[in-house]
Design a protein around this motif. Structure first.
Motif, PDB file in Angstrom:
ATOM      1  N   PRO A 102       0.815  -1.232   0.000  1.00  0.00           N
ATOM      2  CA  PRO A 102       0.000   0.000   0.000  1.00  0.00           C
ATOM      3  C   PRO A 102       0.846   1.278   0.000  1.00  0.00           C
ATOM      4  O   PRO A 102       0.334   2.358  -0.311  1.00  0.00           O
ATOM      5  N   HIS A 103       2.119   1.174   0.371  1.00  0.00           N
ATOM      6  CA  HIS A 103       2.969   2.372   0.458  1.00  0.00           C
ATOM      7  C   HIS A 103       3.737   2.639  -0.834  1.00  0.00           C
ATOM      8  O   HIS A 103       4.396   3.667  -0.964  1.00  0.00           O
ATOM      9  N   LEU A 104       3.696   1.681  -1.782  1.00  0.00           N
ATOM     10  CA  LEU A 104       4.442   1.846  -3.039  1.00  0.00           C
ATOM     11  C   LEU A 104       3.560   2.563  -4.053  1.00  0.00           C
ATOM     12  O   LEU A 104       2.359   2.293  -4.142  1.00  0.00           O
ATOM     13  N   ILE A 105       4.183   3.469  -4.829  1.00  0.00           N
ATOM     14  CA  ILE A 105       3.373   4.153  -5.842  1.00  0.00           C
ATOM     15  C   ILE A 105       3.727   3.695  -7.251  1.00  0.00           C
ATOM     16  O   ILE A 105       3.056   4.042  -8.202  1.00  0.00           O
ATOM     17  N   SER A 106       4.787   2.908  -7.385  1.00  0.00           N
ATOM     18  CA  SER A 106       5.224   2.473  -8.710  1.00  0.00           C
ATOM     19  C   SER A 106       5.117   0.945  -8.824  1.00  0.00           C
ATOM     20  O   SER A 106       5.124   0.229  -7.815  1.00  0.00           O
ATOM     21  N   THR A 107       5.025   0.462 -10.062  1.00  0.00           N
ATOM     22  CA  THR A 107       5.051  -0.989 -10.261  1.00  0.00           C
ATOM     23  C   THR A 107       6.434  -1.451 -10.715  1.00  0.00           C
ATOM     24  O   THR A 107       6.640  -2.628 -10.981  1.00  0.00           O
ATOM     25  N   ASP A 108       7.375  -0.498 -10.800  1.00  0.00           N
ATOM     26  CA  ASP A 108       8.785  -0.803 -11.078  1.00  0.00           C
ATOM     27  C   ASP A 108       9.601  -0.195  -9.953  1.00  0.00           C
ATOM     28  O   ASP A 108       9.696   1.025  -9.851  1.00  0.00           O
ATOM     29  N   ILE A 109      10.183  -1.025  -9.123  1.00  0.00           N
ATOM     30  CA  ILE A 109      10.888  -0.461  -7.955  1.00  0.00           C
ATOM     31  C   ILE A 109      12.300  -1.040  -7.855  1.00  0.00           C
ATOM     32  O   ILE A 109      12.570  -2.158  -8.310  1.00  0.00           O
ATOM     33  N   GLY A 110      13.186  -0.273  -7.245  1.00  0.00           N
ATOM     34  CA  GLY A 110      14.495  -0.801  -6.885  1.00  0.00           C
ATOM     35  C   GLY A 110      14.351  -1.595  -5.598  1.00  0.00           C
ATOM     36  O   GLY A 110      13.463  -1.304  -4.778  1.00  0.00           O
ATOM     37  N   VAL A 121      16.784 -12.018  -1.882  1.00  0.00           N
ATOM     38  CA  VAL A 121      16.400 -11.117  -2.985  1.00  0.00           C
ATOM     39  C   VAL A 121      15.601 -11.850  -4.064  1.00  0.00           C
ATOM     40  O   VAL A 121      14.552 -11.344  -4.505  1.00  0.00           O
ATOM     41  N   PRO A 122      15.998 -13.057  -4.512  1.00  0.00           N
ATOM     42  CA  PRO A 122      15.176 -13.750  -5.519  1.00  0.00           C
ATOM     43  C   PRO A 122      13.748 -14.037  -5.005  1.00  0.00           C
ATOM     44  O   PRO A 122      12.779 -13.852  -5.748  1.00  0.00           O
ATOM     45  N   ALA A 123      13.623 -14.448  -3.753  1.00  0.00           N
ATOM     46  CA  ALA A 123      12.281 -14.748  -3.213  1.00  0.00           C
ATOM     47  C   ALA A 123      11.445 -13.471  -3.091  1.00  0.00           C
ATOM     48  O   ALA A 123      10.235 -13.479  -3.358  1.00  0.00           O
ATOM     49  N   ILE A 124      12.093 -12.370  -2.682  1.00  0.00           N
ATOM     50  CA  ILE A 124      11.368 -11.090  -2.555  1.00  0.00           C
ATOM     51  C   ILE A 124      10.896 -10.640  -3.939  1.00  0.00           C
ATOM     52  O   ILE A 124       9.743 -10.230  -4.128  1.00  0.00           O
ATOM     53  N   THR A 125      11.802 -10.778  -4.918  1.00  0.00           N
ATOM     54  CA  THR A 125      11.479 -10.372  -6.294  1.00  0.00           C
ATOM     55  C   THR A 125      10.290 -11.183  -6.812  1.00  0.00           C
ATOM     56  O   THR A 125       9.370 -10.643  -7.434  1.00  0.00           O
ATOM     57  N   GLU A 126      10.318 -12.473  -6.521  1.00  0.00           N
ATOM     58  CA  GLU A 126       9.234 -13.364  -6.977  1.00  0.00           C
ATOM     59  C   GLU A 126       7.903 -12.984  -6.303  1.00  0.00           C
ATOM     60  O   GLU A 126       6.858 -12.959  -6.944  1.00  0.00           O
ATOM     61  N   PHE A 128       6.921 -10.060  -5.205  1.00  0.00           N
ATOM     62  CA  PHE A 128       6.326  -8.842  -5.784  1.00  0.00           C
ATOM     63  C   PHE A 128       5.900  -9.074  -7.228  1.00  0.00           C
ATOM     64  O   PHE A 128       4.886  -8.527  -7.668  1.00  0.00           O
ATOM     65  N   ALA A 129       6.678  -9.901  -7.973  1.00  0.00           N
ATOM     66  CA  ALA A 129       6.317 -10.157  -9.376  1.00  0.00           C
ATOM     67  C   ALA A 129       4.934 -10.790  -9.465  1.00  0.00           C
ATOM     68  O   ALA A 129       4.139 -10.450 -10.342  1.00  0.00           O
ATOM     69  N   SER A 130       4.645 -11.687  -8.526  1.00  0.00           N
ATOM     70  CA  SER A 130       3.341 -12.356  -8.563  1.00  0.00           C
ATOM     71  C   SER A 130       2.203 -11.396  -8.203  1.00  0.00           C
ATOM     72  O   SER A 130       1.033 -11.728  -8.313  1.00  0.00           O
ATOM     73  N   ARG A 131       2.574 -10.192  -7.749  1.00  0.00           N
ATOM     74  CA  ARG A 131       1.567  -9.166  -7.423  1.00  0.00           C
ATOM     75  C   ARG A 131       1.686  -7.958  -8.356  1.00  0.00           C
ATOM     76  O   ARG A 131       1.237  -6.861  -8.027  1.00  0.00           O
TER      77      ARG A 131
END
Ligand code: SF4
Length: 313
Positions: A102-110, A121-126, A128-131
């Motif tokens: 809810p705090h993110l405003i972009s769908t592309d983030i660092g 990092v791979p699990a976190i990336t996965e 968010f990717a699924s969302r």
């Protein structure tokens, strides 16, 4: 967690029989347990009791009495021989990541984090990717080599991700603040253990640093600190700063502490050792303890509008 069976296995492959253990302050309480496991496995063990805050300060002096130093809590900054690293990886429940959405405003983030969590990092990336959110994690350079890794003295991974919004996953306030100052990006900080999320603001920090610079302008003289710790030593920078003013003098020392500096009596100190000392420890010092970039502002060779967080590159 420290896997002592794995450590014993690794040490046996090196042929070492005499081992020193070095822990940062927050992990020192593990020393007795790890030493006991190694002793039972037949190793001669020495625990380094000196203060340690990073892999910039390896207990290489102990190599006179041991074959290897095991350094916990950090990854290598360089290729110093006879050191084994255990970065002390820490997992967390990936479900907690949803709190940041809810705090993110972009769908592309660092995406950046500390070495304790870079394996995630791979699990976190996965997650968010699924969302529908794409995470970009970059390498930051030799001081912080894991993708997405930042250090209190190195934010290259945040700069290199090329995003205007960055999620920091980890504990503490300094790293996300450093990421914000180093990149100018919108930074969302998620603490996966306290389960808190914050949009980082550097305003209060900058106000306090501005006030400190104003006090430093009135200083009668300046001690330019040059640490003797090899992983923090910036001789070229220190010598360049000394040359900026006739009333600036080089002060070489190993431990930078108020007690060490008090008797020297300078009315302002400039820190070229671990950058965090000037930011985290100002309250412990009786006089302004400023960063190299803040000293440049005092000397008129930089403006406050070009304020930069100090990093070791
Ligand atoms: S210089 Fe400071 S921030 Fe950088 S690794 Fe060392 S202790 Fe950590």
């Amino acid at each position: 967690m420290i896997d002592t069976s794995e450590l014993v296995r690794k040490l046996r492959t090196t042929g070492a029989t005499r081992v020193a253990l070095q822990f940062p302050e927050g992990l020192k309480r593990n020393a007795a347990g790890v030493a006991s496991a190694l002793k039972k496995a037949g190793f001669f063990v020495v625990i380094s009791g000196d203060p340690c805050y990073g892999a910039c300060d390896l207990a290489t002096g102990l190599l006179e009495m041991v074959d290897l130093v095991v350094h916990f809590g950090h990854s290598p900054l360089d290729d110093t021989p006879c050191i084994i690293y255990d970065p002390y990886r820490m997992d967390f429940d990936p479900g907690v990541l949803g709190l940041a959405i809810p705090h993110l405003i972009s769908t592309d983030i660092g995406l950046v984090t500390t070495v304790q969590h870079t394996h995630m990092v791979p699990a976190i990336t996965e997650y968010f990717a699924s969302r529908g959110i794409t995470c970009h994690s970059a390498e930051g350079g030799t001081r912080a080599p894991d993708p997405g890794q930042v250090l209190g003295c190195s934010y290259g991974a945040a700069r290199n991700c090329g995003q205007t919004e960055i999620l920091f996953v980890g504990t503490g306030q300094f790293h996300p603040l450093g990421v914000q100052l180093a990149t100018g990006a919108r930074v969302v900080a998620l603490d996966p253990y306290c389960r808190t999320v914050e949009v980082v603001s550097s305003e209060r920090f900058l106000r306090r640093r501005f006030a400190l610079i104003e006090v430093a302008r009135k200083a009668k003289n300046f001690g330019i600190i040059l640490t003797l710790k090899s992983g923090q030593q910036r001789r070229e920078l220190a010598e360049r700063l000394v040359a900026l003013r006739d009333d600036a003098f080089l002060v070489a020392l190993r431990e930078v502490s108020p007690d060490e500096l008090l008797n020297l009596g300078f009315s302002c100190y400039v820190n070229t050792a671990c950058p965090r000392l000037a930011y985290d420890d100002q309250e412990r010092f009786p006089v302004p303890f400023i960063s190299p970039q803040e000293f440049e502002i005092v000397c008129g060779s930089r403006t406050f509008e070009n304020y930069q967080i100090d990093e070791i590159t």
